[in-house]
Design a protein around this motif. Structure first.
Motif, PDB file in Angstrom:
ATOM      1  N   SER A   1     -14.019   0.451   3.670  1.00 27.71           N
ATOM      2  CA  SER A   1     -12.688  -0.161   3.688  1.00 27.71           C
ATOM      3  C   SER A   1     -12.754  -1.647   3.368  1.00 27.71           C
ATOM      4  O   SER A   1     -11.944  -2.174   2.600  1.00 27.71           O
ATOM      5  CB  SER A   1     -12.022   0.046   5.052  1.00 27.71           C
ATOM      6  OG  SER A   1     -11.665   1.396   5.220  1.00 27.71           O
TER       7      SER A   1
ATOM      8  N   ASN B   1      -7.205   9.003   4.783  1.00 25.18           N
ATOM      9  CA  ASN B   1      -8.141   8.119   4.089  1.00 25.18           C
ATOM     10  C   ASN B   1      -7.910   6.636   4.378  1.00 25.18           C
ATOM     11  O   ASN B   1      -8.873   5.864   4.472  1.00 25.18           O
ATOM     12  CB  ASN B   1      -8.053   8.340   2.578  1.00 25.18           C
ATOM     13  CG  ASN B   1      -8.604   9.697   2.152  1.00 25.18           C
ATOM     14  OD1 ASN B   1      -9.161  10.422   2.959  1.00 25.18           O
ATOM     15  ND2 ASN B   1      -8.427  10.030   0.895  1.00 25.18           N
ATOM     16  N   PHE B   2      -6.635   6.237   4.501  1.00 24.18           N
ATOM     17  CA  PHE B   2      -6.345   4.806   4.571  1.00 24.18           C
ATOM     18  C   PHE B   2      -5.716   4.339   5.887  1.00 24.18           C
ATOM     19  O   PHE B   2      -5.600   3.144   6.111  1.00 24.18           O
ATOM     20  CB  PHE B   2      -5.462   4.407   3.388  1.00 24.18           C
ATOM     21  CG  PHE B   2      -6.193   4.473   2.079  1.00 24.18           C
ATOM     22  CD1 PHE B   2      -6.973   3.412   1.648  1.00 24.18           C
ATOM     23  CD2 PHE B   2      -6.151   5.608   1.293  1.00 24.18           C
ATOM     24  CE1 PHE B   2      -7.677   3.471   0.454  1.00 24.18           C
ATOM     25  CE2 PHE B   2      -6.850   5.691   0.096  1.00 24.18           C
ATOM     26  CZ  PHE B   2      -7.614   4.620  -0.328  1.00 24.18           C
TER      27      PHE B   2
ATOM     28  N   ILE C   1       1.217   5.054   0.574  1.00 25.56           N
ATOM     29  CA  ILE C   1       0.602   6.242   1.186  1.00 25.56           C
ATOM     30  C   ILE C   1       1.430   7.451   0.756  1.00 25.56           C
ATOM     31  O   ILE C   1       2.596   7.584   1.128  1.00 25.56           O
ATOM     32  CB  ILE C   1       0.562   6.140   2.719  1.00 25.56           C
ATOM     33  CG1 ILE C   1      -0.248   4.912   3.155  1.00 25.56           C
ATOM     34  CG2 ILE C   1      -0.011   7.421   3.327  1.00 25.56           C
ATOM     35  CD1 ILE C   1      -1.717   4.962   2.818  1.00 25.56           C
TER      36      ILE C   1
ATOM     37  N   VAL D   1       0.860  -1.191   0.000  1.00 24.88           N
ATOM     38  CA  VAL D   1       0.000   0.000   0.000  1.00 24.88           C
ATOM     39  C   VAL D   1       0.889   1.232   0.000  1.00 24.88           C
ATOM     40  O   VAL D   1       1.734   1.390   0.886  1.00 24.88           O
ATOM     41  CB  VAL D   1      -0.933   0.024   1.240  1.00 24.88           C
ATOM     42  CG1 VAL D   1      -1.812   1.272   1.209  1.00 24.88           C
ATOM     43  CG2 VAL D   1      -1.784  -1.234   1.303  1.00 24.88           C
TER      44      VAL D   1
ATOM     45  N   SER E   1      -2.626   4.802  -3.084  1.00 21.47           N
ATOM     46  CA  SER E   1      -3.754   5.533  -2.498  1.00 21.47           C
ATOM     47  C   SER E   1      -4.049   6.839  -3.220  1.00 21.47           C
ATOM     48  O   SER E   1      -5.016   7.524  -2.902  1.00 21.47           O
ATOM     49  CB  SER E   1      -3.482   5.813  -1.016  1.00 21.47           C
ATOM     50  OG  SER E   1      -2.326   6.627  -0.869  1.00 21.47           O
ATOM     51  N   HIS E   2      -3.236   7.199  -4.196  1.00 26.73           N
ATOM     52  CA  HIS E   2      -3.381   8.463  -4.927  1.00 26.73           C
ATOM     53  C   HIS E   2      -2.795   8.248  -6.318  1.00 26.73           C
ATOM     54  O   HIS E   2      -1.709   7.691  -6.462  1.00 26.73           O
ATOM     55  CB  HIS E   2      -2.631   9.564  -4.175  1.00 26.73           C
ATOM     56  CG  HIS E   2      -2.987  10.970  -4.583  1.00 26.73           C
ATOM     57  ND1 HIS E   2      -3.263  11.335  -5.878  1.00 26.73           N
ATOM     58  CD2 HIS E   2      -3.084  12.112  -3.852  1.00 26.73           C
ATOM     59  CE1 HIS E   2      -3.522  12.634  -5.919  1.00 26.73           C
ATOM     60  NE2 HIS E   2      -3.429  13.124  -4.713  1.00 26.73           N
TER      61      HIS E   2
ATOM     62  N   SER F   1      -4.766   1.757  -8.513  1.00 23.10           N
ATOM     63  CA  SER F   1      -4.796   3.066  -7.865  1.00 23.10           C
ATOM     64  C   SER F   1      -6.218   3.458  -7.518  1.00 23.10           C
ATOM     65  O   SER F   1      -7.168   3.130  -8.234  1.00 23.10           O
ATOM     66  CB  SER F   1      -4.184   4.144  -8.766  1.00 23.10           C
ATOM     67  OG  SER F   1      -4.189   5.403  -8.108  1.00 23.10           O
ATOM     68  N   PHE F   2      -6.337   4.159  -6.416  1.00 24.64           N
ATOM     69  CA  PHE F   2      -7.595   4.785  -6.010  1.00 24.64           C
ATOM     70  C   PHE F   2      -7.606   6.206  -6.574  1.00 24.64           C
ATOM     71  O   PHE F   2      -6.607   6.923  -6.465  1.00 24.64           O
ATOM     72  CB  PHE F   2      -7.672   4.823  -4.478  1.00 24.64           C
ATOM     73  CG  PHE F   2      -8.911   5.487  -3.942  1.00 24.64           C
ATOM     74  CD1 PHE F   2     -10.143   4.859  -4.045  1.00 24.64           C
ATOM     75  CD2 PHE F   2      -8.841   6.729  -3.335  1.00 24.64           C
ATOM     76  CE1 PHE F   2     -11.281   5.467  -3.545  1.00 24.64           C
ATOM     77  CE2 PHE F   2      -9.968   7.341  -2.830  1.00 24.64           C
ATOM     78  CZ  PHE F   2     -11.195   6.710  -2.934  1.00 24.64           C
TER      79      PHE F   2
ATOM     80  N   GLY G   1      -3.755  10.960   2.206  1.00 22.53           N
ATOM     81  CA  GLY G   1      -3.755   9.506   2.071  1.00 22.53           C
ATOM     82  C   GLY G   1      -3.718   8.826   3.427  1.00 22.53           C
ATOM     83  O   GLY G   1      -4.349   7.783   3.641  1.00 22.53           O
TER      84      GLY G   1
ATOM     85  N   PHE H   1      -8.154   9.671  -6.183  1.00 19.39           N
ATOM     86  CA  PHE H   1      -8.054  10.335  -4.891  1.00 19.39           C
ATOM     87  C   PHE H   1      -9.194  11.301  -4.579  1.00 19.39           C
ATOM     88  O   PHE H   1      -9.704  11.336  -3.474  1.00 19.39           O
ATOM     89  CB  PHE H   1      -6.705  11.050  -4.877  1.00 19.39           C
ATOM     90  CG  PHE H   1      -6.510  12.077  -3.808  1.00 19.39           C
ATOM     91  CD1 PHE H   1      -6.232  11.696  -2.520  1.00 19.39           C
ATOM     92  CD2 PHE H   1      -6.573  13.422  -4.101  1.00 19.39           C
ATOM     93  CE1 PHE H   1      -6.022  12.646  -1.535  1.00 19.39           C
ATOM     94  CE2 PHE H   1      -6.372  14.381  -3.128  1.00 19.39           C
ATOM     95  CZ  PHE H   1      -6.104  13.990  -1.841  1.00 19.39           C
TER      96      PHE H   1
END
Length: 465
Positions: free
Chosen positions: A455, A16-17, A8, A6, A159-160, A182-183, A13, A185
């Motif tokens: 999540s 969020n995570f 960050i 993951v 995460s971004h 990827s998320f 980020g 953002f």
């Protein structure tokens, strides 16, 4: 072994995570979770990190001149290709060099000239390939390779999708043949920003609307590679750990419990320059009894800045209550210093209390509109500036694709001058339920899934791919 990596990138980020339930869910469904952190490793010591989670602090990457040039070509070409969209057009214009004072300015001008012609998807891919080839001789890239090989993940989740300083890490993951995802953002990133940091194998988005935007702006992405999961950005609002009672709210923020509360949320000074004007307008209206009810006024500043630009207001209006977000700056030697501001657990508790118990929110076309609507409260967008009246033109943000959807639902009230703002405040205080149906439309459009279980939904989707 099932090992999830993951990435960050920054303080948001982290919020969020790390401050959501993501780590708890990820550690339960994987043998090991490796966090590749763009933040200092020490910031994680404030949280309960599961035993099977390893944190690896990434060395700061500093871009070389050639890498910058190819990345700039890629990003500007993407904006040239999609400049019919108002937000992207504004970002394109904002990046154009206004004065030619340095070699970088001249190179930027050259980039803009070249990309008026060479801007197709095939050219964008070519620029990215050139950009990624520059990493192979870079020491930081080599270190990223070593870090990945220490605990080779089954999958790496970013995460971004935007930070350019993470592109060499993605390049390293590709070199190790590790699948990546990827998320997306933020709700405005696709329709108003430049190109992503690179191509991922799969993507996670907030809603069906965001999926359509992704497929439009990135035509090589296959629909089956995009999963709608909602966003963990708001998940703490439904977690018990962050809930405070109304007594805490009144006591901590020093508010009169017998009055309703107006909550003004600031943007950062680069886009929300008129915040001081809007706060002053509201304060004067309270002072001169133009607000029909007696009210508290509380202002929360942006986590990206301190209170400097509000010092005169603090002195002039002692009845205003202020909340300065607890996002301490963790280091100053980073190319994007603002990204190193990291939220505390308590700050998120305080923000949730403001959202849960304040009566109306006023902001300048901020994501905070969504935060407040999640608590079914009225939102007013103050936008006094335009091209004609000499104020900073913040009315342009009403035309940005992501925000135009909000305006079209009529779930928020737009105030374009002082009279509009005062009228809207009085109406929303008197009848907070009148826009409920339209507010619900905004949530259905922008946040595609329930907050509860966000999540878990993301982690399960990651495991499936």
């Amino acid at each position: 072994m099932k090992r999830l990596g993951v990435v960050i990138a920054d303080g948001v980020g982290y919020r969020n995570f790390i401050l959501s339930d993501f780590l708890k869910e990820a550690s339960a469904l994987n043998d090991e979770v490796v966090i590749y952190s763009g933040l200092l490793k020490s910031v994680y010591h404030h949280q309960d990190i599961p035993n099977n989670v390893t944190i690896k602090e990434l060395k700061i990457y500093r871009e070389t001149s050639f890498t910058w040039l190819y990345r700039k070509l890629k990003e500007v070409a993407h904006m040239q290709l999609h400049k019919k969209h108002f937000g992207i057009k504004c970002s394109l214009e904002n990046g154009y060099p206004k004065k030619l004072k340095s070699k970088r300015d001249y190179l930027t001008l050259l980039v803009y000239w070249l990309t008026t012609v060479f801007k197709s998807e095939s050219w964008i891919k070519r620029y990215e390939n050139w950009q990624y080839k520059t990493y192979t001789s870079n020491n930081t890239y080599r270190e990223y390779l070593s870090v990945i090989k220490e605990n080779i993940p089954s999958h790496i989740f970013f995460s971004h999708q935007r930070p350019a300083n993470l592109a060499p890490f993605l390049a390293a993951a590709k070199a190790c043949n590790i699948p990546s995802s990827s998320f997306i953002f933020s709700w405005d990133n696709l329709a108003s920003k430049g190109r992503m940091l690179g191509d991922f194998d799969s993507y996670f988005v907030w809603s069906d609307l965001m999926k359509k935007e992704l497929l439009h702006f990135y035509p090589s992405v296959k629909s089956e590679k995009v999963t709608i999961v909602g966003t963990p950005q708001f998940e703490p609002y439904v977690l018990e750990a962050y809930k405070k009672n109304k007594e805490y709210y009144h006591e901590y923020f020093n508010l009169d419990k017998d009055k309703k509360t107006i909550y003004y949320s600031c943007g950062d000074k680069s886009t929300s320059r008129l915040d001081p004007l809007y706060i002053k307008t509201i304060a004067e209206a309270i002072k001169n009894n133009k607000i029909k009810e007696e009210v508290n006024l509380i202002v929360r500043t942006s986590p990206a800045e301190d209170e400097t630009r509000f010092l005169d207001l603090i002195d002039e209006y002692p009845f205003i209550k202020w909340n300065f977000p607890d996002w301490p700056l963790t280091r100053t030697d980073h190319p994007e210093t603002w990204s190193q501001r990291v939220p505390s657990f308590k700050d998120l508790c305080d923000l949730r209390a403001l959202l849960a118990y304040s009566d109306i929110n006023i902001n300048m076309c901020s994501t905070m509109s969504l935060d407040f609507i999640l608590f079914d409260k009225p939102v007013i967008n103050a936008v006094f500036g335009n091209k004609e009246n000499g104020l900073y033109n913040d009315q342009k943000y009403l035309k940005y694709v992501h925000y135009s959807h909000v305006i079209d639902t009529k779930g928020v009230v737009v105030a374009k001058n002082e009279d509009d703002l005062i009228t809207a405040i009085n109406l929303e205080l008197a009848s907070p339920e009148k826009n409920k149906v339209n507010r619900d439309k905004i949530l259905a459009l922008e946040i595609g899934k329930p907050l509860k279980g966000t999540s878990k939904r993301i982690v399960e989707a990651l495991n499936q791919i």
